[in-house]
Design a protein around this motif. Structure first.
Motif, PDB file in Angstrom:
ATOM      1  N   ALA A  46       0.846  -1.205   0.000  1.00  0.00           N
ATOM      2  CA  ALA A  46       0.000   0.000   0.000  1.00  0.00           C
ATOM      3  C   ALA A  46       0.874   1.246   0.000  1.00  0.00           C
ATOM      4  CB  ALA A  46      -0.922  -0.012   1.218  1.00  0.00           C
ATOM      5  N   LEU A  47       0.654   2.113  -0.976  1.00  0.00           N
ATOM      6  CA  LEU A  47       1.401   3.369  -1.042  1.00  0.00           C
ATOM      7  C   LEU A  47       0.820   4.369  -0.046  1.00  0.00           C
ATOM      8  CD1 LEU A  47       1.869   3.838  -4.892  1.00  0.00           C
ATOM      9  CD2 LEU A  47       3.390   2.738  -3.248  1.00  0.00           C
ATOM     10  N   PRO A  48       1.677   5.071   0.672  1.00  0.00           N
ATOM     11  CA  PRO A  48       1.177   6.043   1.657  1.00  0.00           C
ATOM     12  C   PRO A  48       0.317   7.117   1.003  1.00  0.00           C
ATOM     13  CG  PRO A  48       3.530   5.663   1.932  1.00  0.00           C
ATOM     14  CD  PRO A  48       3.145   5.006   0.650  1.00  0.00           C
ATOM     15  N   PHE A  49      -0.677   7.535   1.671  1.00  0.00           N
ATOM     16  CA  PHE A  49      -1.613   8.583   1.259  1.00  0.00           C
ATOM     17  C   PHE A  49      -2.475   8.179   0.065  1.00  0.00           C
ATOM     18  CE2 PHE A  49      -2.710  12.418  -1.234  1.00  0.00           C
ATOM     19  CZ  PHE A  49      -3.555  13.002  -0.316  1.00  0.00           C
ATOM     20  N   LEU A  50      -1.834   7.683  -1.030  1.00  0.00           N
ATOM     21  CA  LEU A  50      -2.604   7.357  -2.228  1.00  0.00           C
ATOM     22  C   LEU A  50      -3.556   6.202  -1.992  1.00  0.00           C
ATOM     23  CD1 LEU A  50       0.152   7.701  -4.984  1.00  0.00           C
ATOM     24  CD2 LEU A  50      -1.673   9.308  -4.428  1.00  0.00           C
ATOM     25  N   SER A  51      -3.116   5.234  -1.201  1.00  0.00           N
ATOM     26  CA  SER A  51      -3.990   4.083  -0.946  1.00  0.00           C
ATOM     27  C   SER A  51      -5.176   4.442  -0.062  1.00  0.00           C
ATOM     28  CB  SER A  51      -3.184   2.952  -0.304  1.00  0.00           C
ATOM     29  OG  SER A  51      -2.641   3.379   0.934  1.00  0.00           O
ATOM     30  N   GLN A  52      -5.143   5.627   0.550  1.00  0.00           N
ATOM     31  CA  GLN A  52      -6.251   6.047   1.399  1.00  0.00           C
ATOM     32  C   GLN A  52      -7.316   6.830   0.641  1.00  0.00           C
ATOM     33  OE1 GLN A  52      -6.301   4.910   4.469  1.00  0.00           O
ATOM     34  NE2 GLN A  52      -4.279   3.964   4.133  1.00  0.00           N
ATOM     35  N   LEU A  53      -7.118   7.012  -0.658  1.00  0.00           N
ATOM     36  CA  LEU A  53      -8.113   7.724  -1.451  1.00  0.00           C
ATOM     37  C   LEU A  53      -9.430   6.949  -1.463  1.00  0.00           C
ATOM     38  CD1 LEU A  53      -5.942   8.809  -4.514  1.00  0.00           C
ATOM     39  CD2 LEU A  53      -6.694  10.237  -2.615  1.00  0.00           C
ATOM     40  N   PRO A  54     -10.543   7.658  -1.461  1.00  0.00           N
ATOM     41  CA  PRO A  54     -11.818   6.929  -1.457  1.00  0.00           C
ATOM     42  C   PRO A  54     -12.057   6.203  -2.773  1.00  0.00           C
ATOM     43  CG  PRO A  54     -12.164   9.297  -1.679  1.00  0.00           C
ATOM     44  CD  PRO A  54     -10.713   9.114  -1.407  1.00  0.00           C
ATOM     45  N   LEU A  55     -12.603   5.048  -2.675  1.00  0.00           N
ATOM     46  CA  LEU A  55     -13.059   4.187  -3.765  1.00  0.00           C
ATOM     47  C   LEU A  55     -11.918   3.581  -4.565  1.00  0.00           C
ATOM     48  CD1 LEU A  55     -15.530   3.000  -5.171  1.00  0.00           C
ATOM     49  CD2 LEU A  55     -15.542   4.981  -6.701  1.00  0.00           C
ATOM     50  N   GLY A  82      -8.527   4.187  -4.143  1.00  0.00           N
ATOM     51  CA  GLY A  82      -7.227   4.170  -3.485  1.00  0.00           C
ATOM     52  C   GLY A  82      -6.676   2.769  -3.325  1.00  0.00           C
ATOM     53  N   ALA A  83      -7.443   1.880  -2.738  1.00  0.00           N
ATOM     54  CA  ALA A  83      -6.959   0.509  -2.536  1.00  0.00           C
ATOM     55  C   ALA A  83      -6.855  -0.246  -3.840  1.00  0.00           C
ATOM     56  CB  ALA A  83      -7.898  -0.221  -1.572  1.00  0.00           C
ATOM     57  N   ALA A  84      -7.719   0.067  -4.807  1.00  0.00           N
ATOM     58  CA  ALA A  84      -7.707  -0.661  -6.079  1.00  0.00           C
ATOM     59  C   ALA A  84      -6.485  -0.327  -6.909  1.00  0.00           C
ATOM     60  CB  ALA A  84      -8.987  -0.347  -6.860  1.00  0.00           C
ATOM     61  N   LEU A  85      -6.066   0.932  -6.915  1.00  0.00           N
ATOM     62  CA  LEU A  85      -4.948   1.349  -7.756  1.00  0.00           C
ATOM     63  C   LEU A  85      -3.621   1.377  -7.015  1.00  0.00           C
ATOM     64  CD1 LEU A  85      -6.623   4.274  -9.745  1.00  0.00           C
ATOM     65  CD2 LEU A  85      -6.298   1.908 -10.461  1.00  0.00           C
TER      66      LEU A  85
END
Length: 312
Positions: free
Chosen positions: A127-136, A138-141
């Motif tokens: 999981a990349l910091p900050f980017l993975s926390q984006l809604p919808l 974030g975890a997918a990309l």
């Protein structure tokens, strides 16, 4: 709704990663004028290489061995096609069938008949910091394995190479018109070798991504992904940024030629043809006509030529 959509996007990106890696390699290969139908063989060889390398030395080594296995299959394809001048389609099909058989024989030799339930080390999500926390999204990309991030970088790098460097221009010239590339001083055979090896490298990485998701190996687990990748390359218009919808030339409005096309039709047609990789028999629509143009002579009734006979 958001709770159900986020896992769906995550699974879609994870499942598409092996296919996208293989399609990217095939795109680079086909840009040099070679169709590597043996891509399916490179994927299944990469699957077996990933299992062997990961079981022996860990997951990172499995990825490297998978890439090497894909390169070996591509090397065999290149020798038969580029050196022996054999047919590309027949050679690729034969290599795919041979890879199916070879992996089916080698796998029991390495792991025994009960190896189907083998559990090997895999690459976990990073999981990349900050980017993975984006809604919808974030975890997918940005919550995938390192192979997915490698795919992002490789797709961007391939696009930059093909369209922003002189060497990439040479690759495209080799695929479009090899005699012209030769006249420009480009070694066509060398460029085609590099394209074939790129297809094998990315095909092997696609096999590694597939194995790292399931943690085991089974016969024919590539399940036709190499052939699907060939279709993806065609749908993506042979570009690294993938398939996207485009209007055909007959329906495209020449935005850059609005003024010039009224007095210089051929200029507009040349611009339109440059936007469409494949040649189309339909030229650009004339600006302001409201209807797609027709090829020259379309619908024009040809009158028979009557020759008068002079009296003798």
């Amino acid at each position: 709704m958001m709770d159900a959509l986020a896992p769906f996007l995550d699974a879609s990106v994870r499942t598409a990663t092996p296919l996208a890696l293989a399609a990217l390699g095939e795109t680079l290969c086909e840009r040099t004028g070679i169709i590597n139908v043996g891509l399916e063989g490179a994927i299944i060889a990469g699957c077996l290489g990933a299992v062997v390398g990961s079981a022996a030395f860990g997951a990172p080594a499995g990825v490297l061995v998978a890439a090497g296995a894909g390169l070996a299959v591509a090397l065999l394809f290149g020798v038969i096609v580029l050196v022996a001048r054999a047919d590309q389609i027949i050679t690729g099909t034969a290599i795919t069938l041979g890879a199916y058989g070879a992996t089916g024989v080698l796998y029991p030799l390495f792991f025994g008949p009960g190896g189907a339930a083998l559990d090997i080390p895999t690459l976990g999500p990073l999981a990349l910091p900050f980017l993975s926390q984006l809604p919808l999204v974030g975890a997918a990309l940005f919550g995938q394995s390192i192979l997915t991030y490698l795919l992002y970088a490789a797709a961007a790098g391939s696009w930059w190479f093909l369209y922003r460097t002189g060497a990439g221009l040479g690759w495209r010239a080799v695929g479009e018109h090899p005699p012209a590339a030769t006249a420009a001083g480009i070694n066509v055979r060398r460029v085609q070798w590099r394209g074939v090896l790129c297809s094998g490298l990315f095909g092997g990485l696609g096999g590694a991504a597939l194995v790292m998701q399931v943690g085991t190996f089974s016969e024919q687990m590539s399940a036709g992904r190499g052939f699907i990748a060939l279709a993806v390359v065609a749908l993506g218009r042979w570009t690294p940024h993938g398939a996207r919808w485009r209007r055909p030339c007959s329906l495209a409005r020449p935005r850059r030629c609005n003024t010039a096309s009224r007095r210089a039709g051929p200029t507009c047609r040349t611009s339109c043809s440059s936007r469409c990789p494949t040649s189309s028999p339909w030229p650009c629509s004339p600006v302001g006509s409201g209807a797609p143009a027709r090829p020259a002579g379309w619908g024009v009734r040809q009158r028979p030529v009557v020759r008068r006979q002079h009296p003798t």
